[in-house]
Design a protein around this motif. Structure first.
Motif, mmCIF file in Angstrom:
data_model
loop_
_atom_site.group_PDB
_atom_site.id
_atom_site.type_symbol
_atom_site.label_atom_id
_atom_site.label_comp_id
_atom_site.label_asym_id
_atom_site.label_seq_id
_atom_site.Cartn_x
_atom_site.Cartn_y
_atom_site.Cartn_z
ATOM 1 N N GLU A 1 -6.004 12.537 -2.383
ATOM 2 C CA GLU A 1 -4.941 11.576 -2.140
ATOM 3 C C GLU A 1 -5.328 10.280 -2.821
ATOM 4 O O GLU A 1 -6.509 9.931 -2.882
ATOM 5 N N LEU A 2 -4.353 9.581 -3.330
ATOM 6 C CA LEU A 2 -4.672 8.264 -3.883
ATOM 7 C C LEU A 2 -3.766 7.218 -3.265
ATOM 8 O O LEU A 2 -2.627 7.501 -2.889
ATOM 9 N N VAL A 3 -4.308 6.011 -3.139
ATOM 10 C CA VAL A 3 -3.549 4.923 -2.520
ATOM 11 C C VAL A 3 -3.563 3.751 -3.491
ATOM 12 O O VAL A 3 -4.620 3.349 -3.983
ATOM 13 N N TYR B 1 -9.187 9.338 -2.361
ATOM 14 C CA TYR B 1 -9.806 10.050 -1.244
ATOM 15 C C TYR B 1 -10.195 11.437 -1.703
ATOM 16 O O TYR B 1 -9.402 12.124 -2.344
ATOM 17 N N ARG C 1 -13.110 3.774 -5.360
ATOM 18 C CA ARG C 1 -11.995 2.915 -5.752
ATOM 19 C C ARG C 1 -12.149 2.370 -7.158
ATOM 20 O O ARG C 1 -13.242 2.288 -7.690
ATOM 21 N N SER D 1 0.808 5.586 -0.843
ATOM 22 C CA SER D 1 -0.114 6.686 -1.123
ATOM 23 C C SER D 1 0.620 7.848 -1.766
ATOM 24 O O SER D 1 1.843 7.990 -1.650
ATOM 25 N N TRP D 2 -0.151 8.633 -2.443
ATOM 26 C CA TRP D 2 0.381 9.821 -3.114
ATOM 27 C C TRP D 2 -0.572 10.968 -2.825
ATOM 28 O O TRP D 2 -1.754 10.883 -3.119
ATOM 29 N N CYS D 3 -0.032 12.006 -2.210
ATOM 30 C CA CYS D 3 -0.882 13.152 -1.882
ATOM 31 C C CYS D 3 -0.683 14.232 -2.925
ATOM 32 O O CYS D 3 0.443 14.489 -3.351
ATOM 33 N N SER E 1 0.859 -1.168 0.000
ATOM 34 C CA SER E 1 0.000 0.000 0.000
ATOM 35 C C SER E 1 0.900 1.223 0.000
ATOM 36 O O SER E 1 1.817 1.330 0.805
#
Lengths: 203, 502
Positions: free
Chosen positions: B353-355, B311, B319, B268-270, B266
């Motif tokens: 944000e994406l995960v 998010y 998703r 994430s990218w903000c 996992s």
């Protein structure tokens, strides 16, 4: 015609020659001797699109391509059928010599995905024949498909029910039910020999 | 008596006899060898990329008082040292900026580095600010210690963290040497004593009380300790200290827990601000994909399910799920599939944000690359095309056909999502139509224009599963020239069209 000029013309695919002295590329044998005799490449032209105009389905339009498809799957090549109008019935396909592990059937949920799917698979060298029932198509799309077939080297077959005057497809065939089989008229091919009609006996 | 002559028997009598006998390293030096990677400025570098731009320090808490844990170069020039009270540091350097220490960031960073280090060794152990790698087992693979050392050093130089590397037969010795910034490689147990002997006693991880005691005893370097009688040392400094020295000198084995890498991926990218722009979102995903691929490569895994969770500001997270037909760990392929998916689906709201989430992994089957037959690579290309089709058209849209052992026409076939194995014709197949109707169509008045062209073929049976049929099948021709496959249902006497000879 001078010999060097003839050679040049024959070896250059970009130059359209009305009637080549000798077919430069051998086509894929159609499996019907009478049809091979009148097609300029003595078979289905590889890397090109065939447009089949048939007033209705169920007159032997698949049987026309069955020997070539069987030969392709025997050579470990892929077949793709896109949006067939009915269920392709495996017992008939298997007895026609098609290996089912080499046949992929696509049912694009949206009509506009059919040309995309066909173009994608046509670009693959692995794919020998793509049969598609696209419904309505604009001529620009046909051109794209023709280019994709040239890139991938496979044969693309478009089954259409309406008759139009011009198309970018390299070969156009008109099918009619005959008394004992199928009547095939070559509307267009890469050699102008006029319209030629052949009656194929189907069993 | 010369000094060295006196030292040698003493060393022997003090440590070796009492300590448990370990297998001596063989002539090739093969036993265990530990490589220690110490990151001296980790606490600074996790907080800021350009550490030495201004005088600042990371502050930790000791005895309820803030003390300097690490300081940047400009602050150190002013005299700020690690371990100094913050008030003292301010006195030396009034413009000092203090930042609280972020232990969780340090730990996460160290875990990442440990994951990366798994490629050099199967045993990677986490220490405060340092990693320990058991490398003796890896020497053959990497072509010797020199080559491995250079490779590790080269790879770590690309990370933004300063690192000190040391190699020694015992983990504690490797750690100690790296902490002292001595870039040494000790491969023989016998050489440990001499090499470590030169280190000052201040570097030992001992309590304040023990350090004062050692100073009062007039000891300065480690070699001074080697000369003291063991019993006396135990009495003065405790068993723990002697135990540490034993482990340091490889006289006592030390078991270390190996770092276990996480089972799920996992990352994430903000985004700096909410965005709906696909270019930015795809950029974010493409920054995360190499990490995912690296994660799988280090563990010999591959995936066939991947999720991207988005998010949003005030909406629920959305998703995107992605599936591949075959196990995959190809970055460009995954990237193509995600792009294809984005062409289809619209984002429900701007993304904060994406995960990237992958929970299901499978052991990767990596075949040997064929030298002469390029056909294999074509096969994997074809699989990628199938993935692409499936991503755009949906999973149900891509199917194969399967033959089934069944005499009732509508049950003699099936769609299957996976490629069927080669099926041969049974030879007894009667002539069957190429097109099958999904449902037999009842022929009403149309029957008059139909001409039967074959003998009767009766198909019946099926009482065992409740779908009993009794039908007489015929081939026929209608007035349009279509070749039909009809049956008369003997149960109700009606005629039905079931297929077409295409």
């Amino acid at each position: 015609m001078k010999e060097p000029l003839k050679k040049l013309l024959n070896n250059n695919q970009l130059i359209w020659c009305g009637e080549r002295c000798t077919p430069t590329r051998r086509g894929l044998p159609t499996g019907h001797a009478a049809l091979d005799a009148i097609l300029p490449e003595a078979g289905w032209l590889p890397g090109a699109l065939i447009e089949v105009i048939s007033p209705q389905w169920g007159i032997g339009e698949i049987e026309l391509f069955l020997p070539a498809m069987a030969a392709a799957t025997q050579a470990d090549k892929q077949l793709v059928w896109i949006a067939p109008p009915y269920i392709p019935y495996p017992p008939a396909l298997v007895s026609g010599g098609i290996s089912l592990s080499h046949l992929l059937v696509l049912h694009p949920p949206r009509h506009q995905d059919i040309p995309w799917a066909m173009e994608t698979v046509l670009r693959q060298r692995r794919c020998a024949m793509v049969l598609a029932w696209p419904g309505r198509l604009i001529s620009k799309t046909v051109r794209r498909l023709q280019l994709a077939a040239e890139a991938g080297g496979g044969v693309g077959v478009l089954f259409r029910s309406e008759h139009r005057d011009s198309s970018f497809a390299a070969t156009r065939l008109l099918l009619k039910p005959g008394t004992s089989g199928l009547q095939v008229t070559i509307l267009k091919s890469r050699a102008t020999r006029g319209r030629q009609t052949v009656a194929l006996a189907l069993h | 008596m010369s000094r060295s002559a006196a030292a040698a028997p003493l060393q022997h009598s003090l440590f070796s006899p009492q300590s448990p006998v370990l297998p001596r390293p063989s002539a090739t030096g093969r036993s265990v060898l530990w490589m220690s990677l110490f990151f001296p400025r980790l606490s600074l570098q996790v907080l800021e990329a350009d550490v030495d731009a201004r005088p600042w320090a990371v502050i930790d808490e000791a005895h309820g008082k803030p003390i300097v844990h690490a300081a940047s170069q400009p602050a150190r020039k002013m005299g700020v040292e690690s371990g100094m009270a913050l008030t003292a540091a301010y006195a030396l350097c009034p413009e000092l900026e203090a930042e609280p220490r972020d232990r969780s960031a340090e730990q996460a960073c160290l875990t990442d580095l440990a994951d990366g280090a798994m490629q050099y060794s199967s045993v990677v152990s986490l220490e405060p600010q340092a990693l320990l790698l058991e490398v003796a087992a890896s020497l053959k693979l990497f072509g010797g210690l020199q080559a491995l050392y250079e490779r590790v050093e080269g790879d770590l130089r690309q990370q933004p963290y300063d690192v000190e590397i040391a190699v020694a037969p015992s983990p504690q010795a490797a750690l100690l040497l790296a902490r002292c910034a001595m870039q040494t490689c000790i491969t023989e147990r016998a050489a440990l004593r001499a090499e470590l002997g030169r280190l000052p006693l201040a570097v030992l991880p001992v309590s304040e009380k023990q350090a004062t005691l050692l100073g009062r005893m007039g000891l300065r370097e480690l070699r001074d300790v080697w000369r003291l009688p063991r019993a006396g040392l135990i009495k003065r400094l405790g068993l723990e200290f002697i135990d540490y020295l034993d482990r340091l000198l490889c006289d006592k084995p030390e078991l270390r827990l190996s770092h276990k890498s996480a089972a799920n991926f996992s990352a994430s990218w903000c985004f700096p601000q909410e965005t709906e722009n696909l270019t930015f979102i795809l950029y974010g995903i493409e920054q995360l994909l190499p990490r995912l691929v690296n994660f799988m490569r280090l563990r010999e895994l591959a995936l066939n399910r991947l999720q991207v969770v988005f998010y949003h500001q005030d909406k629920q997270a959305s998703r995107l799920e992605l599936g591949t037909r075959q196990l995959c760990r190809d970055e460009t392929h995954l990237s193509t599939l995600i792009r294809e998916r984005f062409n289809q689906e619209k984002l429900s709201a701007p993304v904060l944000e994406l995960v990237l989430l992958a929970e299901e992994f499978h052991p990767a089957v990596i075949g040997n690359q064929s030298l002469f037959a390029p056909g294999e690579e074509q096969g994997s290309d074809w699989q990628q095309v199938l993935d692409q089709l499936q991503t755009r058209l949906g999973e149900e849209a891509v199917c194969h056909l399967q033959l089934r052992d069944e005499h009732r026409p509508e049950y003699a076939w099936a769609y299957t999502p996976v490629q069927p194995i080669e099926q041969k014709s049974h030879g007894l197949l009667k002539r069957r139509p190429i097109w099958l109707m999904s449902q037999p169509q009842r022929l009403g008045s149309g029957l008059k224009e139909i001409q039967l062209t074959s003998e009767t073929e009766r198909i019946e049976g099926g009482w065992w599963d409740g779908f009993d049929i009794r039908r007489d099948y015929y081939r026929a021709r209608d007035r349009h020239g279509r070749r039909l496959w009809l049956f008369r249902n003997l149960q109700d006497g009606e005629w039905y069209l079931q297929g077409l000879f295409g």
